[in-house]
Design a protein around this motif. Structure first.
Motif, mmCIF file in Angstrom:
data_model
loop_
_atom_site.group_PDB
_atom_site.id
_atom_site.type_symbol
_atom_site.label_atom_id
_atom_site.label_comp_id
_atom_site.label_asym_id
_atom_site.label_seq_id
_atom_site.Cartn_x
_atom_site.Cartn_y
_atom_site.Cartn_z
ATOM 1 N N GLU A 278 -35.269 20.173 -8.863
ATOM 2 C CA GLU A 278 -33.844 20.541 -8.878
ATOM 3 C C GLU A 278 -33.036 19.629 -7.964
ATOM 4 O O GLU A 278 -31.900 19.255 -8.286
ATOM 5 C CB GLU A 278 -33.676 22.000 -8.454
ATOM 6 N N SER A 282 -32.829 16.452 -11.192
ATOM 7 C CA SER A 282 -32.248 17.624 -11.842
ATOM 8 C C SER A 282 -32.066 17.441 -13.349
ATOM 9 O O SER A 282 -32.061 18.415 -14.103
ATOM 10 C CB SER A 282 -30.901 17.968 -11.197
ATOM 11 N N GLU A 284 -34.098 16.542 -15.456
ATOM 12 C CA GLU A 284 -35.293 16.947 -16.198
ATOM 13 C C GLU A 284 -35.736 18.375 -15.858
ATOM 14 O O GLU A 284 -36.774 18.823 -16.350
ATOM 15 C CB GLU A 284 -36.446 15.977 -15.935
ATOM 16 N N SER A 286 -34.687 21.243 -16.826
ATOM 17 C CA SER A 286 -34.795 22.119 -18.004
ATOM 18 C C SER A 286 -36.092 21.855 -18.762
ATOM 19 O O SER A 286 -36.673 22.779 -19.344
ATOM 20 C CB SER A 286 -33.592 21.924 -18.926
ATOM 21 N N ARG A 287 -36.560 20.604 -18.779
ATOM 22 C CA ARG A 287 -37.823 20.283 -19.459
ATOM 23 C C ARG A 287 -39.000 20.948 -18.750
ATOM 24 O O ARG A 287 -39.903 21.473 -19.396
ATOM 25 C CB ARG A 287 -38.047 18.765 -19.510
ATOM 26 N N ILE A 289 -38.829 23.675 -16.875
ATOM 27 C CA ILE A 289 -38.712 25.122 -17.061
ATOM 28 C C ILE A 289 -39.202 25.522 -18.447
ATOM 29 O O ILE A 289 -39.925 26.518 -18.603
ATOM 30 C CB ILE A 289 -37.255 25.574 -16.824
ATOM 31 N N ARG A 290 -38.820 24.760 -19.459
ATOM 32 C CA ARG A 290 -39.283 25.042 -20.818
ATOM 33 C C ARG A 290 -40.813 24.922 -20.912
ATOM 34 O O ARG A 290 -41.479 25.745 -21.542
ATOM 35 C CB ARG A 290 -38.607 24.085 -21.799
ATOM 36 N N VAL A 310 -30.574 27.329 -10.065
ATOM 37 C CA VAL A 310 -30.690 27.796 -11.439
ATOM 38 C C VAL A 310 -31.262 29.214 -11.458
ATOM 39 O O VAL A 310 -32.143 29.559 -10.667
ATOM 40 C CB VAL A 310 -31.586 26.843 -12.273
ATOM 41 N N LEU A 312 -33.420 32.141 -13.015
ATOM 42 C CA LEU A 312 -34.596 32.248 -13.864
ATOM 43 C C LEU A 312 -35.044 33.696 -13.965
ATOM 44 O O LEU A 312 -35.048 34.421 -12.962
ATOM 45 C CB LEU A 312 -35.743 31.400 -13.291
#
Length: 551
Positions: A278, A282, A284, A286-287, A289-290, A310, A312
């Motif tokens: 983060e 930052s 990447e 989201s990648r 987390i997915r 973020v 979660l």
């Protein structure tokens, strides 16, 4: 004939191809060059499991299929007989018109009995190798250099075990640790262990590894002087590292294949330091987390992180300070402080905050007394108590200007007279720094955060430092080459450096009389990676061409 390999021949090109397959896929056991055998398919002898493959490699111009004659024990090419082996015989031509009817070693070929004819140009071989090492060019260059060095030494047998080790990121912290147990909440799939800076998350991993012995561990940080720090934050490198740890090879696999292997082996996945993504990568986040959200359907996942911005929807466990008993244990085991009254005072001052326990204990060991700070409310209150003025904050902020270390000798370069304050502070508080020989970095990221929030003149210092690094490199001074990507140079400065150094004449100048070839190699690897972030027309064709020759 072995001397033919000393130049860059078609034979060497095909050897490089097969060596790359050996390295990536890990099925080839060994390769023998110009083998001593009783047949003419002796250019290469390749062993895969219990099978032998005998190679003849032909750099012929304009060879046609009707110029080949196969009898029961010979391949006759343009009237010259080549005795076949009793194993599988493979002949490479750089070009021959064939209609493939089979595959061997994943190459299209024309099969006739135990003879396999392959048409493969140097360009096609290069594309095949590039595809093998997609996303891992450093390994490709490493294997190319390995073959050249092997042939220079006149070594003609290469076993798989002789190849350079497959590299994965270390998970060993660069600082001493003790195991502290915490009671975790029960969880089914995914648990986020959250804690403030310095509360001992990374050290708690040691307990998790014992509790979940069938695990795979990935750390986004192991120490402030680690050269691979920024690389291990990249999603592609994270997936590649996982792939190597699971399968012990470099073959490309889809992420679901990794998940299935983790599930098959009933592993627990432990990820330490998600906050570093983060904060420092930052784009990447989201990648990652997915990836984690999908992974939890295949195994138990434990994430350790500082509080994230973020939001979660993950089950959370808050890692708290040590209690009095845990603090006393650490004081005895790590710092050898056994006096009950001192232990009691340390616990009162720090409230069991692990990073403060370390700092106060180190202060006590150096000065034979405890700091006069009273009870500390947070980590910043300790830093405030020992840094006396704004000049001190400004000077020490030099460590924010790089994601790596600074040399003692460079303090004068960056700070001038202000270096004396920094040198005196380091002498008085060495426990706040990671010191290795003449290299210095801040010990803990919370110190970085403190300076970033408290130093009002940091941007001025950073601009001055990056200008000095930029001017140094442009003048062909080598001191910052291996670290140039770790200083916070501007987009324009990096582009200008690339334009200057992607030049054979400049390369010959800096390589001349250099005793640290590895630093120059690292510089050009970093340069190549950074150039990918620019528009193609930011550089001339000559820049790309010269860089390819240098690499």
């Amino acid at each position: 004939m072995r001397n033919a390999y000393s130049g860059y021949t078609y034979q060497k090109h095909m050897t490089q191809l097969l060596l790359s397959i050996m390295d990536v896929e890990r099925n080839i056991l060994k390769i023998e060059i110009e083998a001593k055998v009783d047949n003419n398919f002796d250019d290469l002898l390749v062993y895969i499991n219990n099978e032998e493959y005998s190679f003849q490699i032909k750099d012929f111009e304009n060879v046609k299929l009707d110029q080949l004659v196969i009898d029961y024990e010979n391949l006759i090419i343009k009237g010259k007989a080549h005795k076949l082996s009793k194993s599988k015989n493979i002949v490479f031509f750089k070009h021959i018109d064939i209609v493939p009817n089979a595959k061997i070693l994943d190459f299209d070929c024309l099969k006739n009995g135990n003879l396999y004819i392959i048409s493969l140009s140097r360009t096609d071989a290069d594309l095949f190798i590039d595809d093998l090492y997609s996303g891992n060019l450093n390994r490709k260059y490493e294997i190319e250099n390995y073959l050249s060095e092997t042939l220079d030494k006149r070594i003609w047998l290469i076993e798989r075990s002789d190849l350079p080790s497959l590299k994965t990121y270390s998970t060993d912290l660069q600082q001493e640790s003790v195991k502290i147990n915490h009671t975790l909440v029960e969880f089914e799939k995914l648990l986020l262990i959250e804690g403030k800076p310095g509360v001992g998350k990374s050290h708690f991993v040691n307990s998790l590894v014992e509790e979940y012995p069938l695990n795979i561990l990935y750390r986004f940080w192991v120490g402030n002087q680690e050269s691979d720090y920024l690389e291990r934050l990249k999603f592609q490198n994270f997936v590649q590292d996982l792939n190597v740890k699971l399968f012990h090879d470099l073959k490309y696999r889809e992420i679901p294949d990794l998940f299935k292997e983790i599930k098959r082996r009933k592993l627990t996945f432990i990820i330490d330091g998600l906050d570093h993504i983060e904060n420092y990568n930052s784009s990447e986040l989201s990648r990652f987390i997915r990836f984690i959200d999908e992974l939890k359907e295949y195994c138990k996942v434990i994430i350790l992180s500082r509080p994230l911005v973020v939001k979660l929807d993950w089950q959370k466990h808050i890692l708290e300070n040590w209690n009095k008993k845990q603090t006393e244990f650490v004081l005895e085991e790590l710092f050898h402080i056994t006096d009950y009254n001192i232990q009691k005072e340390v616990f009162y001052m720090t409230q069991g905050y692990p990073i403060l326990v370390k700092y106060v204990s180190e202060f006590y060991k150096l000065n034979k007394k405890l700091p006069e700070t009273g009870q500390l409310q947070d980590i910043d209150s300790f830093y405030e108590g020992i840094i006396k003025n704004e000049k001190g904050k400004y000077s020490l902020s030099i460590f924010l200007c790089t994601n790596s270390y600074i040399m003692y000798s460079e303090l004068d370069h960056f700070l001038g007279e202000a270096k004396y304050y920094v040198e005196e502070f380091i002498d008085e508080h060495p426990y706040l720094f990671d010191i290795k020989l003449n290299r210095i970095a801040l010990f803990h990221d919370s110190f970085n955060t403190y300076f970033r929030n408290k130093s009002t003149s940091y941007k001025i210092l950073n601009d001055n430092a990056t200008d000095l690094v930029y001017d140094s490199i442009r003048s062909l001074d080598r001191r910052f080459l291996s670290r140039f990507s770790l200083f916070k140079l501007t987009h324009q400065q990096t582009k200008e450096i690339a334009r200057k150094f992607c030049n054979i004449t400049i390369f010959e100048e800096i390589i001349k009389d250099s005793i640290d070839i590895e630093a120059i190699r690292t510089f050009y690897f970093d340069l190549r990676d950074l150039m990918s972030k620019y528009k193609f027309d930011d550089f001339e064709i000559s820049h790309y061409y010269d860089l390819s020759l240098i690499m």
